[in-house]
Each structure stands twice: as C-alpha cells, then as structure tokens.
Design a protein around this motif. Sequence first.
Motif, mmCIF file in Angstrom:
data_model
loop_
_atom_site.group_PDB
_atom_site.id
_atom_site.type_symbol
_atom_site.label_atom_id
_atom_site.label_comp_id
_atom_site.label_asym_id
_atom_site.label_seq_id
_atom_site.Cartn_x
_atom_site.Cartn_y
_atom_site.Cartn_z
ATOM 1 N N LEU A 30 17.423 29.946 32.809
ATOM 2 C CA LEU A 30 17.264 29.098 31.639
ATOM 3 C C LEU A 30 17.957 27.760 31.820
ATOM 4 C CD1 LEU A 30 17.720 31.737 28.822
ATOM 5 C CD2 LEU A 30 15.590 30.721 29.613
ATOM 6 N N VAL A 31 19.170 27.775 32.369
ATOM 7 C CA VAL A 31 19.906 26.528 32.568
ATOM 8 C C VAL A 31 19.191 25.634 33.567
ATOM 9 C CG1 VAL A 31 22.021 25.525 33.471
ATOM 10 C CG2 VAL A 31 22.143 27.450 31.901
ATOM 11 N N ILE A 32 18.719 26.231 34.672
ATOM 12 C CA ILE A 32 17.990 25.456 35.671
ATOM 13 C C ILE A 32 16.736 24.855 35.053
ATOM 14 C CG2 ILE A 32 16.622 25.621 37.784
ATOM 15 C CD1 ILE A 32 18.698 27.696 38.741
ATOM 16 N N ALA A 33 16.042 25.662 34.244
ATOM 17 C CA ALA A 33 14.829 25.160 33.589
ATOM 18 C C ALA A 33 15.151 23.973 32.704
ATOM 19 C CB ALA A 33 14.173 26.266 32.768
ATOM 20 N N GLY A 34 16.253 24.064 31.961
ATOM 21 C CA GLY A 34 16.632 22.978 31.068
ATOM 22 C C GLY A 34 16.978 21.710 31.829
ATOM 23 N N ILE A 35 17.705 21.878 32.943
ATOM 24 C CA ILE A 35 18.093 20.716 33.734
ATOM 25 C C ILE A 35 16.872 20.091 34.396
ATOM 26 C CG2 ILE A 35 19.375 19.996 35.788
ATOM 27 C CD1 ILE A 35 21.463 22.104 35.081
ATOM 28 N N ALA A 36 15.984 20.957 34.909
ATOM 29 C CA ALA A 36 14.817 20.465 35.627
ATOM 30 C C ALA A 36 13.836 19.757 34.702
ATOM 31 C CB ALA A 36 14.112 21.631 36.318
ATOM 32 N N LEU A 37 13.764 20.213 33.467
ATOM 33 C CA LEU A 37 12.793 19.631 32.547
ATOM 34 C C LEU A 37 13.385 18.444 31.809
ATOM 35 C CD1 LEU A 37 11.205 22.906 31.211
ATOM 36 C CD2 LEU A 37 10.266 21.355 32.898
ATOM 37 N N GLY A 38 14.216 18.719 30.817
ATOM 38 C CA GLY A 38 14.885 17.651 30.096
ATOM 39 C C GLY A 38 13.949 16.706 29.385
ATOM 40 N N CYS A 39 13.924 16.758 28.059
ATOM 41 C CA CYS A 39 13.007 15.905 27.298
ATOM 42 C C CYS A 39 13.784 15.133 26.255
ATOM 43 C CB CYS A 39 11.947 16.763 26.618
ATOM 44 S SG CYS A 39 10.741 15.850 25.664
ATOM 45 N N GLY A 40 13.738 13.804 26.320
ATOM 46 C CA GLY A 40 14.339 12.989 25.273
ATOM 47 C C GLY A 40 15.849 13.043 25.273
ATOM 48 N N SER A 41 16.406 12.340 24.308
ATOM 49 C CA SER A 41 17.853 12.302 24.107
ATOM 50 C C SER A 41 18.145 12.174 22.639
ATOM 51 C CB SER A 41 18.468 11.115 24.853
ATOM 52 O OG SER A 41 19.809 10.933 24.470
ATOM 53 N N PRO A 42 19.023 13.076 22.074
ATOM 54 C CA PRO A 42 19.352 12.989 20.660
ATOM 55 C C PRO A 42 20.047 11.695 20.273
ATOM 56 C CG PRO A 42 19.931 15.138 21.574
ATOM 57 C CD PRO A 42 19.582 14.247 22.729
ATOM 58 N N LYS A 43 20.457 10.884 21.252
ATOM 59 C CA LYS A 43 21.178 9.656 20.942
ATOM 60 C C LYS A 43 20.243 8.530 20.497
ATOM 61 C CE LYS A 43 24.873 10.792 24.211
ATOM 62 N NZ LYS A 43 25.590 10.392 25.443
ATOM 63 N N SER A 44 18.948 8.707 20.690
ATOM 64 C CA SER A 44 18.004 7.660 20.306
ATOM 65 C C SER A 44 18.028 7.423 18.804
ATOM 66 C CB SER A 44 16.588 8.050 20.732
ATOM 67 O OG SER A 44 16.533 8.236 22.125
ATOM 68 N N THR A 45 17.854 6.175 18.411
ATOM 69 C CA THR A 45 17.838 5.823 16.996
ATOM 70 C C THR A 45 16.484 5.242 16.623
ATOM 71 O OG1 THR A 45 20.189 5.313 17.045
ATOM 72 C CG2 THR A 45 18.929 4.461 15.181
ATOM 73 N N ASP A 103 5.064 27.117 28.093
ATOM 74 C CA ASP A 103 3.863 27.593 28.765
ATOM 75 C C ASP A 103 4.177 28.425 30.001
ATOM 76 O OD1 ASP A 103 2.462 26.216 26.836
ATOM 77 O OD2 ASP A 103 1.869 24.554 28.158
ATOM 78 N N GLU A 104 5.258 28.088 30.694
ATOM 79 C CA GLU A 104 5.560 28.734 31.971
ATOM 80 C C GLU A 104 6.546 29.903 31.868
ATOM 81 O OE1 GLU A 104 6.853 25.732 34.679
ATOM 82 O OE2 GLU A 104 4.948 24.632 34.619
ATOM 83 N N VAL A 105 7.439 29.876 30.873
ATOM 84 C CA VAL A 105 8.543 30.838 30.867
ATOM 85 C C VAL A 105 8.577 31.738 29.633
ATOM 86 C CG1 VAL A 105 11.065 31.082 31.019
ATOM 87 C CG2 VAL A 105 9.911 29.247 32.258
ATOM 88 N N PHE A 106 8.176 31.225 28.477
ATOM 89 C CA PHE A 106 8.393 31.943 27.226
ATOM 90 C C PHE A 106 7.828 33.357 27.234
ATOM 91 C CE2 PHE A 106 6.819 33.205 23.004
ATOM 92 C CZ PHE A 106 8.016 33.296 22.329
ATOM 93 N N SER A 107 6.587 33.522 27.667
ATOM 94 C CA SER A 107 5.971 34.847 27.611
ATOM 95 C C SER A 107 6.699 35.843 28.500
ATOM 96 C CB SER A 107 4.496 34.764 28.008
ATOM 97 O OG SER A 107 4.346 34.302 29.341
ATOM 98 N N VAL A 108 7.209 35.374 29.643
ATOM 99 C CA VAL A 108 7.960 36.245 30.539
ATOM 100 C C VAL A 108 9.277 36.652 29.908
ATOM 101 C CG1 VAL A 108 9.066 36.416 32.798
ATOM 102 C CG2 VAL A 108 6.886 35.208 32.566
ATOM 103 N N LEU A 109 9.969 35.677 29.325
ATOM 104 C CA LEU A 109 11.232 35.954 28.648
ATOM 105 C C LEU A 109 11.036 36.953 27.513
ATOM 106 C CD1 LEU A 109 14.231 35.322 28.139
ATOM 107 C CD2 LEU A 109 13.499 33.362 26.778
ATOM 108 N N ARG A 110 9.982 36.752 26.756
ATOM 109 C CA ARG A 110 9.711 37.652 25.633
ATOM 110 C C ARG A 110 9.405 39.065 26.119
ATOM 111 N NH1 ARG A 110 5.802 36.316 20.457
ATOM 112 N NH2 ARG A 110 6.170 38.278 19.353
ATOM 113 N N LYS A 111 8.561 39.179 27.125
ATOM 114 C CA LYS A 111 8.156 40.491 27.617
ATOM 115 C C LYS A 111 9.287 41.225 28.320
ATOM 116 C CE LYS A 111 4.833 42.733 30.737
ATOM 117 N NZ LYS A 111 3.706 42.503 31.686
#
Length: 221
Positions: A30-45, A103-111
């Motif tokens: 999960l951590v690798i997925a988060g680092i590899a993907l990364g979308c946006g930044s909460p700092k944007s105004t 699309d790539e991970v959720f179904s596997v994690l759930r199952k």
Amino acid sequence: MHRPLIPTSRTLASRTERPAARYRALASVLVIAGIALGCGSPKSTPEEWSIQERLAERLETDTRVDSFTLRADRGRVLGNATVPVWVVIASDFQCPKCKEWHDEVFSVLRKDYVETGRVRMAYVNMPQPEHLNAMASAIAGGCASVQGKFWETYEKIFATQRQWEDLPDARPFLDSLAIAAGADAGPLRLCTERALSTKLVRTDMARSKAAGVESLPTFFI
C-alpha cells in the motif's frame, strides 16, 4: 457521547508506525502504491470550489457530532466489525491516480484481506481543490453511505470518473450513480441538493491533514 467509528488522525498516525508483523507485506504494498502514484497536494488553494461546496458553505464551521454524520461515517466501513486491524484509504474520487490504484489493487485487497476477515477497510475523503467535482463526488458518496450504499456507489463513481469529472454541475450524474447502486432516489437527491454530508467530508479532510497526508492515495494500517 457519540464518537466516529473510523480511527482518529492521532490513532491513524500511531498505527502506521508499528504494523503487526503479518501485515507488513500489505503495508509495504500500500505504501509503495501511494508513493508510486501520488495525486495532487492538499496544500493547493482554489479560487473557487464547485457549486456543491458553495451550497454547503453554511456548514463549514459546524463541528457538532450528529446522527446523520455518524451514520455516514459507519456506512463506509467494509469488513467484519470484530477485526482489530484497519486499512484506511485517504482518497479523492476525481484523482486519476486514486482511480488507477482502485482499478488495479482494490478488488485484490477486498478479496484477499477484507473478505477473509484479516482487515477492516474504510474510505476517508480528501477532495483536492484543483479537481472541479471532487467535493461533489465526496458529498454524493457520503449521502449514499447514510443509506448503506457507499461501496456500491464508490465502485460506480470511480468507474465513470471520465464521464463526470468535467461536468459544470456533476450532481445529477452522481445522483444517478448512487440511485443505480441501490440508494433511495428521494432522500438521496435531497441529501446531495442540501449537501448534508459536507460535515463528514470536512471532518475527513481535517483528520487527513492532521495525520500528515500530502499525496493521494494515502493508506494507514
């Protein structure tokens, strides 16, 4: 006193520091997925939020816990209520990388982890201001969650992201997704029209920020 079911930001932060040994592999994925993907930044105004955000502006400073928000909070928890290990996903329905992870991970994690009783999973909103309909989709998810239809709606929102992401007002389309997922049309439309789940979304955003979320998707175990 009523308390949110999903762990608080302080608990989330502490649970990422020392994951149980048998869940370290899951944590790494999960951590690798988060680092590899990364979308946006909460700092944007943003200069301007979506129409749903403006409709809900009156709720911005209301931090009282209410039964509606508690039901919405509980509705987006997936898995056996007795399982002590949580996977909490901080995400944005309009984030392309969040969709990619879904699309790539959720179904596997759930199952492999949720349906086998190894973890409980929860979704926390972190809508990014640069995404036109991020708040609208988060509100729609919260309104579906009150009716116990969060995960069915969650699937449909991500599946159709490219269809609603640029709409000037995505609410009717998002409403149709929740209704198709099994939500009662009348209460659902009333909920999204009045943006009744805004408090839940804002609470999620505050908890995510306090827990140190800087890119999406982010995962806590």
